[in-house]
Design a protein around this motif. Structure first.
Motif, PDB file in Angstrom:
ATOM      1  N   TYR A   1      92.079  75.594  19.517  1.00 26.03           N
ATOM      2  CA  TYR A   1      91.232  74.567  18.909  1.00 26.03           C
ATOM      3  C   TYR A   1      90.448  73.787  19.961  1.00 26.03           C
ATOM      4  O   TYR A   1      90.973  73.416  20.998  1.00 26.03           O
ATOM      5  CB  TYR A   1      92.069  73.584  18.080  1.00 26.03           C
TER       6      TYR A   1
ATOM      7  N   LEU B   1      97.840  72.612  19.909  1.00 21.05           N
ATOM      8  CA  LEU B   1      96.483  72.850  19.400  1.00 21.05           C
ATOM      9  C   LEU B   1      95.657  73.651  20.410  1.00 21.05           C
ATOM     10  O   LEU B   1      94.858  74.511  20.035  1.00 21.05           O
ATOM     11  CB  LEU B   1      95.797  71.516  19.092  1.00 21.05           C
TER      12      LEU B   1
ATOM     13  N   ILE C   1      92.456  76.848  11.041  1.00 18.20           N
ATOM     14  CA  ILE C   1      91.858  75.801  11.870  1.00 18.20           C
ATOM     15  C   ILE C   1      90.332  75.803  11.827  1.00 18.20           C
ATOM     16  O   ILE C   1      89.687  74.746  11.863  1.00 18.20           O
ATOM     17  CB  ILE C   1      92.378  75.910  13.325  1.00 18.20           C
ATOM     18  N   LYS C   2      89.736  76.973  11.727  1.00 20.07           N
ATOM     19  CA  LYS C   2      88.276  77.079  11.776  1.00 20.07           C
ATOM     20  C   LYS C   2      87.581  76.407  10.594  1.00 20.07           C
ATOM     21  O   LYS C   2      86.366  76.174  10.647  1.00 20.07           O
ATOM     22  CB  LYS C   2      87.866  78.550  11.846  1.00 20.07           C
TER      23      LYS C   2
ATOM     24  N   TYR D   1      89.033  67.385  24.178  1.00 19.11           N
ATOM     25  CA  TYR D   1      89.122  66.682  22.903  1.00 19.11           C
ATOM     26  C   TYR D   1      88.560  65.269  23.016  1.00 19.11           C
ATOM     27  O   TYR D   1      88.756  64.593  24.031  1.00 19.11           O
ATOM     28  CB  TYR D   1      90.581  66.573  22.437  1.00 19.11           C
TER      29      TYR D   1
ATOM     30  N   MET E   1      90.961  67.996  13.846  1.00 17.30           N
ATOM     31  CA  MET E   1      92.402  68.095  13.652  1.00 17.30           C
ATOM     32  C   MET E   1      92.993  66.686  13.587  1.00 17.30           C
ATOM     33  O   MET E   1      92.360  65.714  13.997  1.00 17.30           O
ATOM     34  CB  MET E   1      93.043  68.869  14.801  1.00 17.30           C
TER      35      MET E   1
END
Length: 492
Positions: free
Chosen positions: A212, A207, A161-162, A249, A167
């Motif tokens: 994230y 997520l 993910i990094k 998000y 995403m």
């Protein structure tokens, strides 16, 4: 079974944001959502690994580990796709392929053992059943559209993910419109099919559990295809979730321009955490819009519609096309004037192409104008049919248009126009992260010292500090995008 899922390398395009990613130390803009969704549909006791060639190298030892290599690709991945298949063939590894590239052009792809075409929710189980019986076929396809409310949560845990700037998740598939050049309705139909709000939020929670934080791209064909369901079910649930999680998000998606006609829907999307939209403008030439069936863009002032979206709180990116049959040499100046007046900083201009199987493809074929295979690359200046405009004139005008809108003078002028209209969403935090500070220092060095034309950057910086301080982060982000676009168009 040991399954290696491989996502091919994406060449430099508008959407790759390759040069922009360096500022935030990321390898790719978005992950391969299709592949990690397919992974979730495979038997749970199978071992699965993912290699996204945009973030890591594909080694022979990875291939030799696998019983099967699954490749998911778009048309733009053709060259990389063929190279992966060649390597698998050389090592004797079986290949399974799917995605838009395989679905539209599988007859042109050699070396693939099994094609899982159309939407995997229907065709993948057919393959798995035959595989268990020991008699898998080469091609699996269907003209049915699955109920995606039954689609499992993608295996986000397969991702590093990094390494990604954002995403990806999906709410719906399909688009109610049927533009002549577009393959969406051919692939996903005209009736939008949606996930449930609970299903979508389950993916967000997944997520969240993986740690994230950042942007999420909602990769729908047209997010507002079913407005009533959005207003009644989906957005109210997402608004509550975003509030409860302090807007951890922000969301990016693709919409049609008629979003500007619905104040309630715009307001709800902003409140839910959406702050950036991509809109297919295509052209200010009404004859060309009528030619390609872009009815939703006709009988309106497109500049006014864009500005209304910006004032609502959206950063608007736009898709533009030149090369329609009704385009004359005037179209290049018309496009330039429109892009500048609208303040669309991220103006992604491409040559018209006819993707395999679209209505435009069939028309060009019937008129004897079709050329070679569709590349899917909006930055290689290729065209797969004979245009009505003189080809040399088209290429010269296209190149001049790109270098005009992405000259520093005109790009930063567009940023000023955008900032004068844009209203930052109230939920957007004013806090600056350590990552943003590092990105800003790189920005100061590259755009403020190293790059030619640095005066335009410094003018933007000081104007934003003194006139639009609350929009400073947005302005600097757009400065980074401009740097990427200037570099990506160099060979056009």
């Amino acid at each position: 079974m040991k399954i290696l899922l491989v996502y091919p390398e994406t060449p430099p395009t508008y959407w790759s944001f390759k040069d922009a990613l360096k500022f935030i130390s990321k390898k790719a803009a978005e992950p391969p959502l299709g592949l990690i969704t397919v992974a979730a549909m495979l038997p749970k006791d199978w071992e699965k690994k993912l290699i996204d060639m945009n973030v890591s190298k594909l080694k022979d030892e990875d291939l030799l580990w696998a019983d099967y290599v699954f490749i998911g690709a778009m048309n733009v991945h053709l060259n990389s796709f063929r190279e992966i298949v060649r390597r698998c063939n050389k090592l004797g590894i079986k290949v399974v392929a799917g995605g838009p590239l395989a679905t539209t052009q599988f007859d042109d792809l050699l070396g693939v053992d099994h094609f899982i075409l159309n939407e995997a929710e229907i065709t993948l189980p057919m393959f798995l059943e035959d595989l268990e019986k020991g008699s898998p076929k080469q091609v699996y396809q269907s003209d049915e559209f699955p109920d995606i409310s039954l689609t499992p949560v993608p295996l986000f845990e397969l991702l590093d993910i990094k390494k990604y700037a954002s995403m990806s998740v999906q709410y719906s598939r399909g688009c109610p419109y049927d533009c002549e050049f577009c393959s969406i309705t051919m692939l996903n139909g005209r009736k939008p099919r949606t996930k449930s709000a609970e299903q979508f939020i389950r993916e967000l929670n997944c997520l969240l559990e993986l740690g994230y934080k950042g942007s999420i791209s909602v990769v729908d064909d047209n997010f507002i295809g079913n407005k009533r369901k959005l207003k009644d079910e989906f957005l109210p649930a997402l608004i509550n979730w975003s509030r409860e999680h302090n807007y951890i998000y922000n969301f990016i998606t693709e919409v049609s321009i008629n979003l500007a006609d619905d104040d309630e829907l715009m307001s709800m999307m902003i409140e839910a955490g959406f702050n950036s939209v991509f809109v297919g403008i295509e052209t200010p030439n009404s004859d060309s819009l009528a030619e390609c069936g872009k009815s939703q863009n006709l009988r309106r002032n497109l500049v006014d519609s864009v500005k209304k979206l910006q004032r609502a709180g959206f950063i608007v990116s736009g898709g533009f096309i030149v090369g329609f049959d009704n385009d004359t040499e005037k179209v290049f100046d018309e496009q330039f004037q429109f892009i500048q007046q609208s303040g669309i900083t991220n103006a992604m201009v491409g040559l018209l192409n006819a993707p395999t199987g679209t209505k435009l493809y069939k028309r060009m074929k019937s008129e004897g104008r079709l050329l070679d295979m569709f590349s899917g690359n909006n930055m290689d200046a290729s065209i797969n049919f004979i245009p009505k405009m003189n080809y040399k004139t088209l290429i010269r005008g296209y190149s001049n248009l790109l270098h005009s809108i992405y000259s520093q003078k005109e790009y930063f002028r567009r940023v000023y126009e955008f900032l004068s209209e844009y209203r930052k969403p109230e939920w957007q935090s004013g806090k600056i992260s350590l990552r943003e500070i590092k990105a800003f220092l790189r920005l100061l060095w590259l755009l403020g010292i190293v790059e030619r034309g640095k005066k335009y950057f410094w003018k933007l910086l000081f104007l934003t500090v003194f006139k639009y301080p609350e929009k400073f982060t947005t302005a600097m982000t757009l400065a980074v995008y401009g740097y990427h676009f200037r570099r990506v168009i160099r060979t056009v």
